[in-house]
Design an enzyme around this catalytic site. Sequence first.
Site, mmCIF file in Angstrom:
data_model
loop_
_atom_site.group_PDB
_atom_site.id
_atom_site.type_symbol
_atom_site.label_atom_id
_atom_site.label_comp_id
_atom_site.label_asym_id
_atom_site.label_seq_id
_atom_site.Cartn_x
_atom_site.Cartn_y
_atom_site.Cartn_z
ATOM 1 N N ASP A 55 0.842 -1.187 0.000
ATOM 2 C CA ASP A 55 0.000 0.000 0.000
ATOM 3 C C ASP A 55 0.886 1.249 0.000
ATOM 4 O O ASP A 55 1.456 1.624 1.012
ATOM 5 C CB ASP A 55 -0.893 -0.049 1.247
ATOM 6 C CG ASP A 55 -2.053 0.904 1.106
ATOM 7 O OD1 ASP A 55 -2.191 1.478 0.002
ATOM 8 O OD2 ASP A 55 -2.798 1.078 2.077
ATOM 9 N N ASP A 374 18.010 -37.985 -46.626
ATOM 10 C CA ASP A 374 17.858 -36.533 -46.485
ATOM 11 C C ASP A 374 17.443 -35.917 -47.816
ATOM 12 O O ASP A 374 16.908 -36.581 -48.707
ATOM 13 C CB ASP A 374 19.169 -35.940 -45.926
ATOM 14 C CG ASP A 374 18.952 -34.688 -45.102
ATOM 15 O OD1 ASP A 374 18.840 -33.597 -45.695
ATOM 16 O OD2 ASP A 374 18.910 -34.780 -43.858
ATOM 17 N N ASP A 375 17.712 -34.648 -47.970
ATOM 18 C CA ASP A 375 17.311 -33.841 -49.122
ATOM 19 C C ASP A 375 17.735 -34.477 -50.451
ATOM 20 O O ASP A 375 18.816 -35.053 -50.546
ATOM 21 C CB ASP A 375 18.004 -32.477 -48.963
ATOM 22 C CG ASP A 375 17.402 -31.429 -49.859
ATOM 23 O OD1 ASP A 375 16.546 -31.757 -50.677
ATOM 24 O OD2 ASP A 375 17.821 -30.254 -49.710
ATOM 25 N N LYS A 484 12.126 -36.074 -41.084
ATOM 26 C CA LYS A 484 12.875 -34.880 -40.674
ATOM 27 C C LYS A 484 12.190 -33.716 -41.373
ATOM 28 O O LYS A 484 12.155 -33.672 -42.602
ATOM 29 C CB LYS A 484 14.331 -35.021 -41.109
ATOM 30 C CG LYS A 484 15.202 -33.804 -40.804
ATOM 31 C CD LYS A 484 16.658 -34.117 -41.139
ATOM 32 C CE LYS A 484 17.561 -32.906 -41.087
ATOM 33 N NZ LYS A 484 18.900 -33.197 -41.618
ATOM 34 N N ASP A 486 12.175 -30.021 -42.244
ATOM 35 C CA ASP A 486 13.134 -28.920 -42.299
ATOM 36 C C ASP A 486 12.461 -27.593 -42.641
ATOM 37 O O ASP A 486 11.324 -27.566 -43.135
ATOM 38 C CB ASP A 486 14.197 -29.261 -43.362
ATOM 39 C CG ASP A 486 15.561 -28.701 -43.012
ATOM 40 O OD1 ASP A 486 15.633 -27.738 -42.223
ATOM 41 O OD2 ASP A 486 16.563 -29.219 -43.529
ATOM 42 N N MET A 487 13.145 -26.499 -42.418
ATOM 43 C CA MET A 487 12.637 -25.153 -42.740
ATOM 44 C C MET A 487 13.864 -24.271 -42.877
ATOM 45 O O MET A 487 14.451 -23.870 -41.881
ATOM 46 C CB MET A 487 11.763 -24.692 -41.566
ATOM 47 C CG MET A 487 10.877 -23.520 -41.829
ATOM 48 S SD MET A 487 11.675 -21.970 -41.360
ATOM 49 C CE MET A 487 10.360 -20.819 -41.613
ATOM 50 N N ASP A 556 23.467 -27.383 -37.684
ATOM 51 C CA ASP A 556 24.154 -27.964 -38.841
ATOM 52 C C ASP A 556 25.649 -28.088 -38.578
ATOM 53 O O ASP A 556 26.372 -28.708 -39.352
ATOM 54 C CB ASP A 556 23.940 -27.085 -40.086
ATOM 55 C CG ASP A 556 22.683 -27.489 -40.841
ATOM 56 O OD1 ASP A 556 22.083 -28.519 -40.481
ATOM 57 O OD2 ASP A 556 22.305 -26.776 -41.787
HETATM 58 C C1 GLA Z 1 19.405 -28.066 -43.794
HETATM 59 C C2 GLA Z 1 19.496 -29.078 -42.676
HETATM 60 C C3 GLA Z 1 20.508 -30.139 -43.021
HETATM 61 C C4 GLA Z 1 20.117 -30.808 -44.318
HETATM 62 C C5 GLA Z 1 19.960 -29.773 -45.415
HETATM 63 C C6 GLA Z 1 19.377 -30.376 -46.661
HETATM 64 O O1 GLA Z 1 20.552 -27.320 -43.888
HETATM 65 O O2 GLA Z 1 19.807 -28.448 -41.469
HETATM 66 O O3 GLA Z 1 20.612 -31.082 -41.991
HETATM 67 O O4 GLA Z 1 18.922 -31.517 -44.123
HETATM 68 O O5 GLA Z 1 19.096 -28.715 -45.014
HETATM 69 O O6 GLA Z 1 19.192 -29.468 -47.672
#
Ligand code: GLA
Length: 735
Positions: A55, A374-375, A484, A486-487, A556
Amino acid sequence: MAKTTGIQFDKEHNVFNLQTPGTSYVIGIYDGKIPMHVHYGKKLNSTYGIFDMLDRKEGQLFDYMPMSMEYSKPFAHNEHPQELPVYGDGDYRTPAFHAQYADGSTITKLLYAGHKIYDGKPALQDMPSAYVESDEEAQTLEIYLEDELSGLQAVLCYTAYRDRDVITRSNRYINKSDKLIKLLRVDSGCIDLPHMNFDFVHFYGNWAKERMVERTPLFRGLQSVDSTRGASSHFQNPFICLAAHDATEEVGDVYGMNLVYSGNFHAGAFVDSMEKVRMFTGINPFDFQWMLNPGETFQTPECVMVYSDEGFGKMSHIYHEFIKERICRGRFRDQERPILINNWEATYFDFDEDKIAAIAEKAAQVGVELMVLDDGWFGKRNNDRTSLGDWFVNEEKLPKGLNSLVKRVNDLGMKFGLWFEPEMISTVSELYKAHPDWCLHVEGRVRTEGRYQLVLDLSREDVCEYIIETLSKVLSSANIEYIKWDMNRSMTEIGSAFWSAEHQREVAHRYMIGLYKVLGTLKERFPHILMEGCAGGGGRFDLGMFCYFDQFWTSDDTDAVERQFIQTGTSYGYPTMVMGSHVSACPNHQTSRITDINTRGYVAMAGQFGYELDLNTLSEEEIEKVREQIKLCKELAPVFHKGDMHRIKSPFDGNMTVWEFVSKDQKIAIVEIFIIKCAPWNPYQSLKLRGLDPDAVYVDRNTGKSYTGEALMYMGLQRRCDRDFGYEMLILEKQ
Ligand code: GLA
């Protein structure tokens, strides 16, 4: 005094005491009208008399302060700690709420209109949040506030866990008028602390340098971190702490705040002219505006608060348990995950079925359990310039289709996993030809590319549907047991062809609502698929993501020395259970550094373990070590993931990293020691362990030497640290 948990309400004085085992969060309704923040910190078993302690009405300074005169005593908003500070009433600190009403004004007055206390914790509209497994676990308080003039209702929603020192908080706003209300700032949580003797601690970074620790004393004014990139990002993480200047791993007050949100956020501390602090977090108000039409509700993301009176270590333990048990969810939550091998650093885009099968064959021989492709497996994806959005098999590389490869991998006794980047669209793709307006963009403006790609507009339902259906098709086409997700780029030109002009500043948040819906639907449709998140490494490592992803690729940067910094920084707010961490080739692809295969293995084991190389390229001697690593990891994973992690030495503070992991029953302790920079001038250093049973004797599995728990903790292990990149892993077992 009775020791209680849950929410106590003192009706006579209008005081709520939200009690966890060791903390209290106290709210008082001043004069029956203004929700005041009374206390957050060490537990108060009773709130007797505490409201009177706040207060304040005398002192010359008050003559110079705006006062509200309509209460029983004049009330200076600027002088009092607030639960939901707004703009316009003379509180000049940073507000938690700001809106514009139909008459053009931006002044709000939200006063107490009632409350409800109930067992359990509700799910939130549109937003992911922490949960309870049974209603007995927690109690929730909803405080209803109303602004008579504008017709806005605010609901402040708090949950106190009965057996965890965690308070969660979020707000929702309901337009009960017949006119539009424009929301401009909608923070999720804020607490007012009575002094500025704190350091601001946050976790900054970049690609390949995620969650570095920065600790600076608070200064007068605003200090904050944020993101405008559309993702929580590599650059600043939504997790922040205020720590007493003398707080260490073991002692001192530390307040942690994290946001269950993966988009544009802000979080910070404002020190006012009286050296008091307001700590806050929420959606970034920059370029944000939400059109709240009559009858509509807006839900803010949730904020998760922890107070520790025993330094950073205790705070981290509370967050770790909470994230593992009440943020993460689904079938894999309590399970040990398969040890995986990922082909990215082994082949990049250059592979075919036989090459992947050869990697899998070698991996299967040494005990790896999951092969991740992967990619590069889809569309015409032979480099990073094309095909995102075209989620059908690249027939040049996999002419027999995905199924043929999946079968070969399954026949080896391994699971199969696949990479996607579902939120993206390459300008060179079938999808872009068909739907050039499906990406985030502003008509007439150049579309800025990142890694030659644009971001799909997830604020649109049709785009979300496309992602759900195309991914569902691939995931149902073969025995895929892991993805996986990714973005790989930040957002630019955040605009949508779907939404009208007045809704454009909602797009970044609508994107998150869309993304959460997509992830929720896929998780529901494919509960047997383990999901790992990724964003150019650890660029979306936040609590929103952990409501969907079982684990997240931490960085990465797979270099074992860099990873010690990244994983130490990450561990302040997040558990090892969710940190994807792999052994990769040497010289390392990001840094060219050469480290021993054991160093790489031990660092990776302090996370979700895997390999990121072609094991066929290793020597027989190295393969033998890989075999041993896998055996050890299978045995010790429960200690690494479910035990308590102690940061004994931080690479940010000296020449070595020492992590200790102790099983909950204190029967086994793993100590990992990595020398980053040798100290020939100080060849032996003392490492005081923590969390052991002081009365027990622990035997070092490798040397057979035994030590008492108390000597290990209070005197310390003597360890050599005069060899660059020296490493050691001790397994101490209770006799
Ligand atoms: C990003 C991910 C990697 C791999 C590449 C593929 O950089 O972090 O681990 O998957 O994309 O293009």
